[in-house]
Design an enzyme around this catalytic site. Structure first.
Site, mmCIF file in Angstrom:
data_model
loop_
_atom_site.group_PDB
_atom_site.id
_atom_site.type_symbol
_atom_site.label_atom_id
_atom_site.label_comp_id
_atom_site.label_asym_id
_atom_site.label_seq_id
_atom_site.Cartn_x
_atom_site.Cartn_y
_atom_site.Cartn_z
ATOM 1 N N CYS A 99 -0.671 50.652 73.015
ATOM 2 C CA CYS A 99 -0.444 50.650 71.459
ATOM 3 C C CYS A 99 0.691 49.723 70.816
ATOM 4 O O CYS A 99 0.486 49.197 69.899
ATOM 5 C CB CYS A 99 0.124 52.135 71.338
ATOM 6 S SG CYS A 99 1.716 52.155 72.408
ATOM 7 N N GLU A 132 -9.917 63.163 78.130
ATOM 8 C CA GLU A 132 -11.258 63.738 78.904
ATOM 9 C C GLU A 132 -11.595 62.689 79.995
ATOM 10 O O GLU A 132 -12.033 63.075 80.937
ATOM 11 C CB GLU A 132 -12.353 63.996 78.066
ATOM 12 C CG GLU A 132 -12.603 63.522 76.732
ATOM 13 C CD GLU A 132 -11.651 63.783 75.415
ATOM 14 O OE1 GLU A 132 -10.350 63.704 75.702
ATOM 15 O OE2 GLU A 132 -12.074 64.306 74.508
ATOM 16 N N GLY A 141 -3.406 62.121 65.245
ATOM 17 C CA GLY A 141 -2.311 62.417 64.492
ATOM 18 C C GLY A 141 -2.148 63.079 63.569
ATOM 19 O O GLY A 141 -1.523 64.008 63.500
ATOM 20 N N GLU A 184 -6.427 48.781 63.910
ATOM 21 C CA GLU A 184 -6.062 48.633 65.435
ATOM 22 C C GLU A 184 -7.310 48.575 66.224
ATOM 23 O O GLU A 184 -8.317 49.531 66.253
ATOM 24 C CB GLU A 184 -5.492 49.928 66.013
ATOM 25 C CG GLU A 184 -4.931 49.923 67.289
ATOM 26 C CD GLU A 184 -4.444 51.206 67.967
ATOM 27 O OE1 GLU A 184 -4.871 52.250 67.554
ATOM 28 O OE2 GLU A 184 -3.252 51.095 68.466
ATOM 29 N N GLY A 210 -1.649 59.176 70.851
ATOM 30 C CA GLY A 210 -2.973 58.973 70.426
ATOM 31 C C GLY A 210 -3.053 58.270 69.099
ATOM 32 O O GLY A 210 -2.426 57.575 68.880
ATOM 33 N N GLU A 239 3.288 59.627 68.540
ATOM 34 C CA GLU A 239 3.201 58.330 69.086
ATOM 35 C C GLU A 239 1.847 57.979 68.805
ATOM 36 O O GLU A 239 0.670 58.094 69.535
ATOM 37 C CB GLU A 239 3.506 58.287 70.705
ATOM 38 C CG GLU A 239 4.776 58.597 70.895
ATOM 39 C CD GLU A 239 6.117 57.876 70.608
ATOM 40 O OE1 GLU A 239 5.695 56.489 69.751
ATOM 41 O OE2 GLU A 239 7.346 58.048 70.553
ATOM 42 N N GLU A 273 -5.538 58.626 63.461
ATOM 43 C CA GLU A 273 -6.550 59.533 63.064
ATOM 44 C C GLU A 273 -6.072 61.046 63.519
ATOM 45 O O GLU A 273 -6.146 61.925 62.574
ATOM 46 C CB GLU A 273 -7.840 59.100 63.112
ATOM 47 C CG GLU A 273 -8.736 59.704 62.359
ATOM 48 C CD GLU A 273 -10.315 59.288 62.882
ATOM 49 O OE1 GLU A 273 -10.280 58.289 63.589
ATOM 50 O OE2 GLU A 273 -11.192 59.867 62.569
ATOM 51 N N LYS A 281 -2.962 68.731 77.925
ATOM 52 C CA LYS A 281 -4.521 68.733 77.597
ATOM 53 C C LYS A 281 -4.716 67.181 77.915
ATOM 54 O O LYS A 281 -4.321 66.423 76.700
ATOM 55 C CB LYS A 281 -4.882 69.052 76.184
ATOM 56 C CG LYS A 281 -6.329 69.430 76.182
ATOM 57 C CD LYS A 281 -7.177 68.306 76.198
ATOM 58 C CE LYS A 281 -7.263 67.202 75.302
ATOM 59 N NZ LYS A 281 -8.289 66.340 75.514
HETATM 60 P P1 NAD Z 1 -7.327 59.799 70.521
HETATM 61 O O1 NAD Z 1 -6.724 59.871 69.421
HETATM 62 O O2 NAD Z 1 -8.941 59.332 70.394
HETATM 63 O O3 NAD Z 1 -7.063 60.790 71.799
HETATM 64 C C1 NAD Z 1 -5.794 61.161 72.278
HETATM 65 C C2 NAD Z 1 -5.837 62.552 72.891
HETATM 66 O O4 NAD Z 1 -6.355 63.650 71.619
HETATM 67 C C3 NAD Z 1 -7.002 62.774 73.739
HETATM 68 O O5 NAD Z 1 -6.673 63.941 74.772
HETATM 69 C C4 NAD Z 1 -8.164 63.617 72.912
HETATM 70 O O6 NAD Z 1 -8.931 64.482 73.572
HETATM 71 C C5 NAD Z 1 -7.277 64.375 72.066
HETATM 72 N N1 NAD Z 1 -7.828 64.751 70.820
HETATM 73 C C6 NAD Z 1 -9.011 64.127 69.930
HETATM 74 N N2 NAD Z 1 -9.199 64.837 69.106
HETATM 75 C C7 NAD Z 1 -8.410 65.905 68.874
HETATM 76 C C8 NAD Z 1 -8.311 67.082 67.828
HETATM 77 N N3 NAD Z 1 -8.902 67.052 66.818
HETATM 78 N N4 NAD Z 1 -7.145 67.852 68.291
HETATM 79 C C9 NAD Z 1 -6.345 67.847 69.228
HETATM 80 N N5 NAD Z 1 -6.580 67.058 70.214
HETATM 81 C C10 NAD Z 1 -7.453 65.948 69.942
HETATM 82 O O7 NAD Z 1 -6.741 58.231 71.184
HETATM 83 P P2 NAD Z 1 -7.464 57.563 72.518
HETATM 84 O O8 NAD Z 1 -8.390 56.817 72.141
HETATM 85 O O9 NAD Z 1 -7.244 58.545 73.671
HETATM 86 O O10 NAD Z 1 -6.139 56.548 72.550
HETATM 87 C C11 NAD Z 1 -6.079 55.213 72.083
HETATM 88 C C12 NAD Z 1 -4.895 55.676 70.831
HETATM 89 O O11 NAD Z 1 -3.735 56.128 71.290
HETATM 90 C C13 NAD Z 1 -4.745 54.298 70.144
HETATM 91 O O12 NAD Z 1 -4.777 54.433 68.806
HETATM 92 C C14 NAD Z 1 -3.292 54.007 70.709
HETATM 93 O O13 NAD Z 1 -2.735 53.187 69.688
HETATM 94 C C15 NAD Z 1 -2.653 55.349 70.677
HETATM 95 N N6 NAD Z 1 -1.534 55.028 71.359
HETATM 96 C C16 NAD Z 1 -0.250 55.303 71.094
HETATM 97 C C17 NAD Z 1 0.767 55.181 71.996
HETATM 98 C C18 NAD Z 1 2.321 55.280 71.342
HETATM 99 O O14 NAD Z 1 3.135 55.290 72.141
HETATM 100 N N7 NAD Z 1 2.315 55.138 70.296
HETATM 101 C C19 NAD Z 1 0.648 54.916 73.514
HETATM 102 C C20 NAD Z 1 -0.690 54.892 73.938
HETATM 103 C C21 NAD Z 1 -1.802 54.954 72.991
#
Ligand code: NAD
Length: 506
Positions: A291, A185, A240, A392, A235, A257, A238, A182
């Site tokens: 990240c 978007e 996570g 962050e 992602g 992650e 929150e 998935k």
């Molecule tokens: P996000 O958490 O908003 O979204 C990540 C993914 O989760 C997207 O595909 C989104 O559609 C999905 N998602 C959102 N709500 C969901 C739910 N309720 N259930 C299942 N899936 C859901 O993150 P983002 O804004 O796309 O990315 C930025 C974040 O990602 C930052 O916090 C960044 O630090 C983190 N990040 C971490 C790493 C790492 O390796 N630690 C790497 C890159 C980004």
């Protein structure tokens, strides 16, 4: 350009293009143009994709292949993707605003070389190893086997769409799992193209399924689907937490992650030329949307003014501009919402007493009428308990925090809910290594930043995550462990079954 003139991307489920009446426009953050439209899957499409993946897993079309055969197919896929690298770079950068230098090297170059690393791992991994040979209660040989889990769900963010998805798809496939992705978007294009390349080069249809969709609908269904054995998520922290909750219903294996608030600890013996450039590199690459970025520079009070002055002068040379220009250093941020959020953080920091030493505004003027732009921003007078130092921001904002003495530097570095990555800057390796030992983070780089290498694990302490990606053990997270016991006693008379069956002869 209108939406009808651009390419439309359906989902990829069971080796078929699957379309729906719900679709989304993919926007280039550099100029707000519509670059594509994509079908948006729902929970029902996730169900379809999981069923397709499960069918391939149960049939053994991938899971049943010997690891060397899987590796050979993965190498073929990587080679074909390399041949298509220019189009993958284009798909990647037009959807997430990466600069061409960054998209070529980091986003797609790393993604494909890391995928190759996972193909190699399929061959070198210890799929089966002999363990204890026991004589009590009877002679027996144990073997430890690693086996694929089944269906793996991968949920990816927008910032490195192909790379972070292949960090999951690579080890999942190497281990013989079937996968449902998935994507975020904003950025489903590059992995949709990769899946097609994979199928054209030997991956059986239905082993890799891609369902773009909303997180709360498609993502949540994938994270809670009873036939998904493992969820790999990158992602925000929150989301996570929500993934953990959703996965708990069927006790899935998970890797997470998550976010970071990386400290860059400058010691008083640092090579300042290197530290200044390194701290800027650590924070401003990809407009800070990384990240593991070093977003808190922790600087000795005795050097504070000099360091800030040099940092600001050097940061003024960062060229913000069109993403396709090879001279551009920094591009836009992902969308208007994120730009506004970043600027709110800066305003909040000012209200809490920080000073804007550089930037702090949206980039305006000729060439920036469209798109989502934020100036490289440096904040001084930041205390580590301010919101700007604790949360962050995910934008080009560097906070400079002063310290007195190494103990305080370590205390500030560790005073964070996150623990993803850190850097230490010093000319004394022994001293820097001692500081690195005390920092609570999954990666610590001495005199460098962003040093993620596929041969070593990457992941977070504390609220930065759970489990590790990359490294020689990456397949551990995508396999089940089975212990097989082979009786070698040679017959009933050597067995200790009398513990239960002492009356057998009565
Ligand atoms: P996000 O958490 O908003 O979204 C990540 C993914 O989760 C997207 O595909 C989104 O559609 C999905 N998602 C959102 N709500 C969901 C739910 N309720 N259930 C299942 N899936 C859901 O993150 P983002 O804004 O796309 O990315 C930025 C974040 O990602 C930052 O916090 C960044 O630090 C983190 N990040 C971490 C790493 C790492 O390796 N630690 C790497 C890159 C980004």
């Amino acid at each position: 350009m209108t939406a009808v003139e651009v390419t439309h991307y359906p989902m990829r489920i069971g080796g078929q293009d699957v379309d729906t009446t719900m679709w989304r426009e993919i926007i280039d953050p550099a100029d707000e143009s519509v670059v594509a439209t994509v079908a948006m899957g729902t929970a029902a499409h996730i169900d379809e994709a999981v069923a397709a993946a499960k069918a391939t897993f149960d049939a053994g079309v991938w899971s049943g292949k010997p690891p060397a055969e899987r590796a050979a197919i993965m190498h073929r896929i990587a080679a074909a993707a390399n041949d298509a690298i220019e189009s993958l770079v284009e798909l990647e950068m037009e959807a997430n605003g990466a600069t061409v230098r960054q998209a070529t090297g980091f986003h797609v170059g790393y993604a494909l070389s890391h995928f190759t690393y996972f193909a190699d791992l399929a061959e070198s991994y210890a799929w089966q190893r002999p363990a204890a040979r026991t004589t009590f209660p009877a002679l027996a040989q144990f073997t430890i086997q690693r086996e694929p889990i089944g269906v793996v769900g991968a949920i990816a963010p927008w910032n490195f769409p192909l790379l972070l998805t292949l960090w999951k798809v690579g080890p999942a496939l190497a281990a013989g799992n079937s996968v449902v992705v998935k994507p975020d978007e904003h950025t489903p294009l590059s992995i949709l193209a990769f899946a097609r390349i994979a199928e054209e080069n030997g991956l059986p249809p239905g082993v890799l399924n891609i369902v773009p969709g909303e997180g709360r609908d498609a993502g949540a269904r994938l994270a809670s689907h009873p036939d998904v054995g493992k969820i790999a998520f990158t992602g925000s922290t929150e989301v996570g937490r929500e993934i953990m909750r959703l996965a708990s219903g069927s006790v899935k294996k998970i890797t997470l992650e998550l976010g970071g608030k990386g400290p860059s600890v400058v010691l008083d013996d640092a090579d300042l030329d290197m530290a200044v450039d390194g701290v800027l590199y650590g924070c401003f690459v990809y407009s800070g949307q990384v990240c593991e970025s070093g977003t808190r520079a922790i600087v000795p009070r005795s050097l504070y003014d000099e360091f800030v002055e040099r940092l600001v002068e050097r940061a003024k040379t960062i060229v913000v501009g069109p993403t396709r220009d090879w001279d551009t250093d920094m591009g836009p941020v992902i969308d208007a919402e994120q730009r506004d959020r970043i600027l709110e953080y800066v305003a909040g920091a000012e209200a809490e007493g920080a000073t804007i030493a550089l930037g702090g505004k949206a980039v305006t003027g000729a060439g920036f009428e469209k798109g989502f732009w934020v100036e490289p921003t440096i904040l001084t007078g930041v205390r580590n308990d301010m919101r700007i130092a604790q949360e962050e921001v995910f934008g080009p904002v560097l906070s400079i925090v002063a310290y007195d003495g190494d103990d305080e530097a370590v205390a500030i570095a560790n005073d964070s809910p996150y623990g993803l990555a850190a850097s230490v800057w010093s000319t004394d390796n022994e001293r820097a290594l001692a500081i690195a030992d005390r920092i609570r983070a999954g990666s610590v780089w001495i005199n460098d930043a962003h040093q993620i290498n596929c041969q070593v694990p990457f992941g977070g302490y504390k609220q930065s995550g759970l489990g590790r990606e990359l490294g020689p053990d990456a397949l551990d997270e995508y396999t089940e462990t089975k212990t097989v016991h082979l009786d070698l006693s040679g017959g009933r008379e050597r067995k200790p079954y009398d513990i239960l069956l002492s009356h057998a002869g009565d």
